[in-house]
Each structure stands twice: as structure tokens, then as C-alpha cells.
Scaffold this active site. Sequence first.
Site, PDB file in Angstrom:
ATOM      1  N   GLN A 117       2.168  -4.445 100.699  1.00  0.00           N
ATOM      2  CA  GLN A 117       1.886  -4.779 102.099  1.00  0.00           C
ATOM      3  C   GLN A 117       1.039  -3.697 102.759  1.00  0.00           C
ATOM      4  O   GLN A 117       0.091  -3.987 103.483  1.00  0.00           O
ATOM      5  CB  GLN A 117       3.196  -4.950 102.870  1.00  0.00           C
ATOM      6  CG  GLN A 117       3.975  -6.207 102.542  1.00  0.00           C
ATOM      7  CD  GLN A 117       3.216  -7.478 102.849  1.00  0.00           C
ATOM      8  OE1 GLN A 117       2.764  -8.170 101.944  1.00  0.00           O
ATOM      9  NE2 GLN A 117       3.063  -7.788 104.128  1.00  0.00           N
ATOM     10  N   GLU A 124      20.097 -14.793  73.087  1.00  0.00           N
ATOM     11  CA  GLU A 124      19.663 -15.935  72.302  1.00  0.00           C
ATOM     12  C   GLU A 124      19.045 -16.976  73.235  1.00  0.00           C
ATOM     13  O   GLU A 124      19.201 -16.889  74.458  1.00  0.00           O
ATOM     14  CB  GLU A 124      20.845 -16.516  71.520  1.00  0.00           C
ATOM     15  CG  GLU A 124      21.454 -15.506  70.547  1.00  0.00           C
ATOM     16  CD  GLU A 124      22.532 -16.098  69.646  1.00  0.00           C
ATOM     17  OE1 GLU A 124      22.663 -17.345  69.623  1.00  0.00           O
ATOM     18  OE2 GLU A 124      23.218 -15.317  68.974  1.00  0.00           O
ATOM     19  N   GLY A 149      -2.447  -3.848 101.653  1.00  0.00           N
ATOM     20  CA  GLY A 149      -3.178  -5.034 102.072  1.00  0.00           C
ATOM     21  C   GLY A 149      -3.790  -5.751 100.881  1.00  0.00           C
ATOM     22  O   GLY A 149      -3.190  -5.850  99.816  1.00  0.00           O
ATOM     23  N   THR A 174      21.833  -9.493  84.953  1.00  0.00           N
ATOM     24  CA  THR A 174      21.177  -9.843  86.214  1.00  0.00           C
ATOM     25  C   THR A 174      21.902  -9.225  87.411  1.00  0.00           C
ATOM     26  O   THR A 174      23.051  -8.773  87.303  1.00  0.00           O
ATOM     27  CB  THR A 174      21.147 -11.365  86.392  1.00  0.00           C
ATOM     28  OG1 THR A 174      22.511 -11.832  86.479  1.00  0.00           O
ATOM     29  CG2 THR A 174      20.439 -12.055  85.225  1.00  0.00           C
ATOM     30  N   SER A 175      21.226  -9.253  88.550  1.00  0.00           N
ATOM     31  CA  SER A 175      21.877  -8.768  89.779  1.00  0.00           C
ATOM     32  C   SER A 175      23.148  -9.554  90.062  1.00  0.00           C
ATOM     33  O   SER A 175      24.147  -9.003  90.554  1.00  0.00           O
ATOM     34  CB  SER A 175      20.914  -8.879  90.966  1.00  0.00           C
ATOM     35  OG  SER A 175      19.851  -7.962  90.833  1.00  0.00           O
ATOM     36  N   GLU A 225      19.450  -6.288  81.073  1.00  0.00           N
ATOM     37  CA  GLU A 225      20.690  -5.492  81.073  1.00  0.00           C
ATOM     38  C   GLU A 225      21.734  -6.049  82.030  1.00  0.00           C
ATOM     39  O   GLU A 225      22.577  -5.327  82.563  1.00  0.00           O
ATOM     40  CB  GLU A 225      20.400  -4.020  81.430  1.00  0.00           C
ATOM     41  CG  GLU A 225      19.477  -3.310  80.472  1.00  0.00           C
ATOM     42  CD  GLU A 225      20.194  -2.784  79.255  1.00  0.00           C
ATOM     43  OE1 GLU A 225      21.404  -3.019  79.126  1.00  0.00           O
ATOM     44  OE2 GLU A 225      19.540  -2.151  78.420  1.00  0.00           O
TER      45      GLU A 225
END
Length: 309
Positions: free
Chosen positions: A262, A52, A265, A291-292, A289
Site C-alpha cells: 500500500q 497427502e 502504491g 493452518t491458522s 506447518e
Amino acid sequence: LGRVCGSTALSVSAHNGLCCGPIMNWGTDEQKSTYLPKLTSGNFLGSLALTEPQAGSDLLNGAKTQARRDGDEWVINGHKAWITNPMYAPVIVVLCRTDQEAGSRGFSMILVEPDTVGVTLHPPEKKMGVKGSPTQMITFENVRVPASNLLGEEGRGFHQTMQTLDGGRISIGSLSVGLAQGAFEAMVKYAQDRQAFGAPIANLQLIQEKIADAAMEIEAARTLVYKAAWTKDQGRDFGKIAAIAKLKATEVAEKVCFESIQVHGSYGYSREYPVERMYRDQRLMTIGEGTSEIQRVVIARRVLKEFGS
């Protein structure tokens, strides 16, 4: 799917795990016969409405969408945000408060068809990535559905949600391994083709270090996802390993996609190559699902509980 298209993979993941899963696990025979043929026809994508505007990680205290019983009907009022697939869904599984005083036992899952009077699907959100997977806000204004649309037992919705999210974390972990694998393959191919200093950049030690680290991290993440899936298939408690797999795989995806850009480039920063899209797509995976940060809370609590017992 994630290896090629994060959007397709996310929509399928939500369809399978977040909508079809709860109906399979807790649906009545009538609910299954009504919705599963549609959901498995290939013409629709199922949806689950949990989050929500003011309730993401803290659903228990923050979720306000209410369903009150009125005779043989439920009357639903509230708002849901960041919901995947509702515009393609024949049915939405909606988490509602059905008892204001019962804490975690005050939630229930209710099946709502999106064309029901009072349901408003707002325009898809403008997002950083996974743009091919629609994410929408939903408003419920005095939405009436039959009492028989209750999914499972009344008061068990929060438990059902946690169980559903545990399984969804394996799916998001798998998707993230796919995103990392796609970015890795693009990295290696580009490094072999790109010439600098008179030779392919793949011959440069710093580039080889990036390739080696990516290969190692992807294999580690893939193994954890497989272990989580196997643990679930064995009927064992898989909550901790699912959180570990999801956390590792999503953070590996972010790292590998970053390093792939990286290696590319300036071309990696342009839309001429797919790694730019992969980098944007993977960014959601450390948020959705759980967060870390929430994964680390889940893992730590499980570990402390194991040591405490």
C-alpha cells in the site's frame, strides 16, 4: 534468511527441522552416521513427507500411504503431496500407516532414499510464491526398503510427527518475522524517498500510522517466537506457545507485507520492487506447518486442558 528470501528460508527450515530433526531425535547410530554427514555437507537438502492429496490438517484419518512388513523389508505404497525439497534430498522421512487398526499408534516414520525403485518424484508444483523452494508430489509403488530404515519405534510415527511440527512452527514463526521485517524496512525506506504533496510521504500521518503499527506488531511477533524457542530450549512443554508464536508471526507477516505494498502504491504491485515477492511468499506461512485455523484449535485445546486440570 526470511528477511531476504522466503524460498531459501523455507527450504532450510524444512531441511533442518523436518528432516535432520527427526533423524537426530529418533535415529539409530547407523542411521545418523549414514545420513547426517550428507545432510550437513551443504550439498543436499533433507525432506519430510507427511501431507497427502486428501490429507492435510487431518493426517490421522486421512493419510493412506501404507507400509507393510515383508520379511526384512518394508513395502510402501501411496502418494504424498506438497513435499518440500525431495529433488535435493539424499533421504526422505516418510510417514506411513503400518497398522490399519491402531489409530494414532498405527503410524511409523520410515527413511526412503528418493532413487529407490518405485519412487517417483513428480515435477515441481506451480505456486503463487516461494517459487525457489521446490514442492513436489511423490508416488510410492511397491517401494522396498530395509526393515532397519524404521525411524524410532514402530507405531510412534504420529507422535513423532506432532513433536516435529511443534518445533517446525517455531521455525516458520521465525521465517515470518523475517519476511515482515524485510517488508517493513522496504516500506520505511520507500516512504522516506517518495515525494508527494511537496514532501516525503513519511511525513504524512496515515503513513506514519502504518509504520508504527508494523513496528509494534513485528516486535510482538518476534518476542513470542523468542519465547517459544526459549521454552523449547529449556526442555519444557512448548506446544501451546509454539502455536501462539506461529499464528501471530504468520498473520503479522501478511498484514505488514500488505501495508508495505500500500505504501509503495503501484510500484508495490510490480516486480520492480521486492515487496510484491514478499507478499506472495508470506501467503504460504498461514497454511504450512498447520493452518491458522489449526493453530487456534491447538491453542484452545491446550487452554481448556489447563483450566480443566
